[in-house]
Write an enzyme that holds these catalytic residues in place. Structure first.
Site, PDB file in Angstrom:
ATOM      1  N   SER A   1      -4.369   1.565  -4.820  1.00  0.00           N
ATOM      2  CA  SER A   1      -4.621   2.782  -4.049  1.00  0.00           C
ATOM      3  C   SER A   1      -3.962   3.941  -4.776  1.00  0.00           C
ATOM      4  O   SER A   1      -3.178   3.757  -5.697  1.00  0.00           O
ATOM      5  CB  SER A   1      -4.012   2.649  -2.659  1.00  0.00           C
ATOM      6  N   LYS A   2      -4.265   5.135  -4.294  1.00  0.00           N
ATOM      7  CA  LYS A   2      -3.690   6.326  -4.898  1.00  0.00           C
ATOM      8  C   LYS A   2      -2.155   6.265  -4.831  1.00  0.00           C
ATOM      9  O   LYS A   2      -1.451   6.538  -5.789  1.00  0.00           O
ATOM     10  CB  LYS A   2      -4.209   7.530  -4.110  1.00  0.00           C
ATOM     11  N   ARG A   3      -1.685   5.879  -3.638  1.00  0.00           N
ATOM     12  CA  ARG A   3      -0.237   5.854  -3.423  1.00  0.00           C
ATOM     13  C   ARG A   3       0.443   4.816  -4.316  1.00  0.00           C
ATOM     14  O   ARG A   3       1.443   5.076  -4.975  1.00  0.00           O
ATOM     15  CB  ARG A   3       0.049   5.560  -1.948  1.00  0.00           C
ATOM     16  N   LYS A   4      -0.151   3.605  -4.360  1.00  0.00           N
ATOM     17  CA  LYS A   4       0.401   2.534  -5.203  1.00  0.00           C
ATOM     18  C   LYS A   4       0.436   2.963  -6.661  1.00  0.00           C
ATOM     19  O   LYS A   4       1.425   2.772  -7.354  1.00  0.00           O
ATOM     20  CB  LYS A   4      -0.486   1.287  -5.088  1.00  0.00           C
TER      21      LYS A   4
ATOM     22  N   GLU B   1       0.502   5.882  -7.956  1.00  0.00           N
ATOM     23  CA  GLU B   1       1.535   6.892  -8.186  1.00  0.00           C
ATOM     24  C   GLU B   1       2.905   6.248  -8.330  1.00  0.00           C
ATOM     25  O   GLU B   1       3.653   6.546  -9.253  1.00  0.00           O
ATOM     26  CB  GLU B   1       1.549   7.897  -7.033  1.00  0.00           C
TER      27      GLU B   1
END
Ligand code: GLU
Length: 493
Positions: free
Chosen positions: A260-263, A265
């Protein structure tokens, strides 16, 4: 039949690296078969539309070298290539489904649908849907008298158009990666095809477009697998032959779970293609890396150009299981492609990068020599600038870690070396000689090589690591090397 595939992103933000892989697999597949690569912009959801996203998509594809055969900017015969420009078409096709009994108008308000769901939940149905059973007690063109339906339509009452999903049917299709996939229609919602604002949903637009654009093979991410049965039902309702389908494995984060985007990052992985462009990655490296993210040619070869990948790529070698995004591997590819690029080709790029950071790169011959010295050490092109900045300006600061290696006897060693090289004529200021002079200091003081080399390196480059020291000193030149040594002796004692 001529192969035609499409990459069909929604312009809801920057192109995600997973989207780029989907585009790439479509591209490799179609080039392998001598087919056509279509770009279709799926922009029917106006609420999620992001200005500039389409340009970002086109730019990203161009950057990695995928040629769009047909798209919004170079339309073929089956345009327009933006769904928002095909609205009337969807209306007509939805109407066709109503006429042949596969879809119906539904006039229920949101409150009425919520009420129905609540009522059914209370009577023990945990996930009630608007389906073959419940539709019979709702307000739609199957339950209302014909004249009331007409009256409502004429009066402009709000409605949606829903697909009449058959009550109990097994929908089967062969996924080229997953094999036979089958779904039960029981429990499937009567999918909304046209929304009350007159826009189609993804499902209707996607199927109508794939058919009318002559798409032969649908290759897309695994997250669309659950939509596939709805699409198959739609093809059936229209009486059309569905394209073949292939759903690609998910891209996983190294720490597990979907990337995911968060992961991404938190794990230092750039998530959008534009980050790779601004991050100065080699597009050939990214292509090579992404091609192997879920596919392999079945031998232990790893390095292939786009052209070779087009020849090698087949869907039967795509894996079903998730593919882990290994950033180290990407850097390995990046390093490889930098080494393969000649100094002449690197020169203008490094020059532009260096000058954008305000460095004066002197003349091209000097910069070429710097690039040659660093060529085997960098893994990304911007490192020529960060690692090589001392070639262009006198270091004012010294690397903290390097300073740990500046010992009590360092000033003495550096001074002794200075005395030796100061005596050299300009024409003698050559790597070989510079090295033998250092060796003299080493033997005269009966110390290890590093005891002299390291402080000289720190004093002249500001760093504790870097390219071969002696050719670097030769390049920097006598006057500058001596002045750097003086400066360091003063600053570091
Ligand atoms: N518009 C969808 C997306 O954003 C397309 C999915 C498909 O390829 O059918 O990925």
């Amino acid at each position: 039949m001529n192969v035609r595939v499409r990459f069909a992103p929604s312009p809801t933000g920057f192109l995600h690296i997973g989207g780029l892989r989907t585009a790439l697999y479509n591209y490799l597949f179609t080039r392998h078969h001598g087919g056509v690569f279509v770009l279709r912009i799926e922009d029917t959801d106006q609420s999620r539309y992001v200005e500039g996203a389409e340009q970002d998509i086109v730019k990203s594809l161009e950057w990695v070298g995928m040629t769009i055969d047909e798209g919004p900017n170079n339309p073929g015969d089956v345009g327009p290539y933006r769904q928002s420009e095909r609205k009337e078409m969807y209306q007509e096709y939805a109407k066709q489904l109503i006429d042949n009994g596969h879809a119906y108008y539904a006039f229920d308000t949101t409150e009425e649908i919520d009420e129905m769901r609540e009522r059914l939940k209370k009577s023990g149905n945990p996930s009630p849907s608007y389906d073959s059973i419940t539709r019979q007690s709702m307000k739609n063109s199957l339950t209302l008298p014909q004249d009331e339906v007409e009256r409502r339509l004429e009066a402009g009452d709000e409605y949606v158009i829903r697909l009449k999903v058959p009550r109990r049917e097994t929908v089967k299709f062969e996924d080229l990666i997953r094999g036979i996939v089958s779904f039960e229609t029981a429990g499937l919602d009567d999918q909304v095809l046209m929304k009350s604002d007159g826009m189609p949903t993804y499902h209707l637009a996607n199927v109508v477009d794939d058919h009318t654009m002559g798409i032969t093979d649908v290759i897309r991410g695994e997250e669309w697998l659950s939509s596939a049965p709805k699409h198959i039902l739609l093809y059936k309702a229209f009486g059309w032959e569905p394209p073949t389908m292939a759903h690609l494995p998910l891209i996983m984060s190294p720490s597990g779970g979907k990337l995911s985007k968060r992961k991404a990052e938190s794990e230092g992985i750039p998530i959008n293609t534009k980050d790779y462009i601004t991050g100065n990655y080699e597009p050939e490296a990214l292509v090579n890396f992404l091609a192997y993210l879920g596919w392999s040619p079945g031998d232990d070869s790893e390095v292939h150009s786009m052209k070779e990948l087009c020849e090698l790529f087949t869907l039967d070698r795509v894996s079903k299981g998730g593919a882990v995004f290994n950033h180290k591997k990407l850097m390995w590819y990046n390093e490889h492609y930098i080494r393969e690029t000649s100094v002449e080709e690197l020169l203008p790029r490094v020059k532009e990068l260096a000058e954008s950071t305000g460095l004066n790169t002197k003349d091209d011959a000097y910069l070429s020599a710097v690039i040659s010295l660093l060529h085997e050490r960098v893994s990304k092109i911007d490192e020529f600038v960060t690692m090589g900045s001392f070639f262009f300006e006198t270091p004012k600061e010294y690397d903290e870690n390097a300073l740990k290696k500046w010992k009590e006897d360092s000033p003495g060693m550096v001074s002794a070396y200075k005395a030796k090289i100061e005596a050299l004529a300009d024409s003698e200021f050559k790597a070989e000689t510079l090295k033998s002079k250092l060796e003299e200091v080493v033997s005269e003081n009966e110390v290890g090589f590093g005891k002299v080399m390291m402080p000289v390196r720190i004093a002249t480059t500001g760093q504790g690591f870097g390219p071969d020291l002696f050719p670097a000193l030769e390049l920097i030149g006598k006057e500058e090397v001596l002045s750097r040594i003086d400066f360091a002796l003063e600053k570091l004692g």
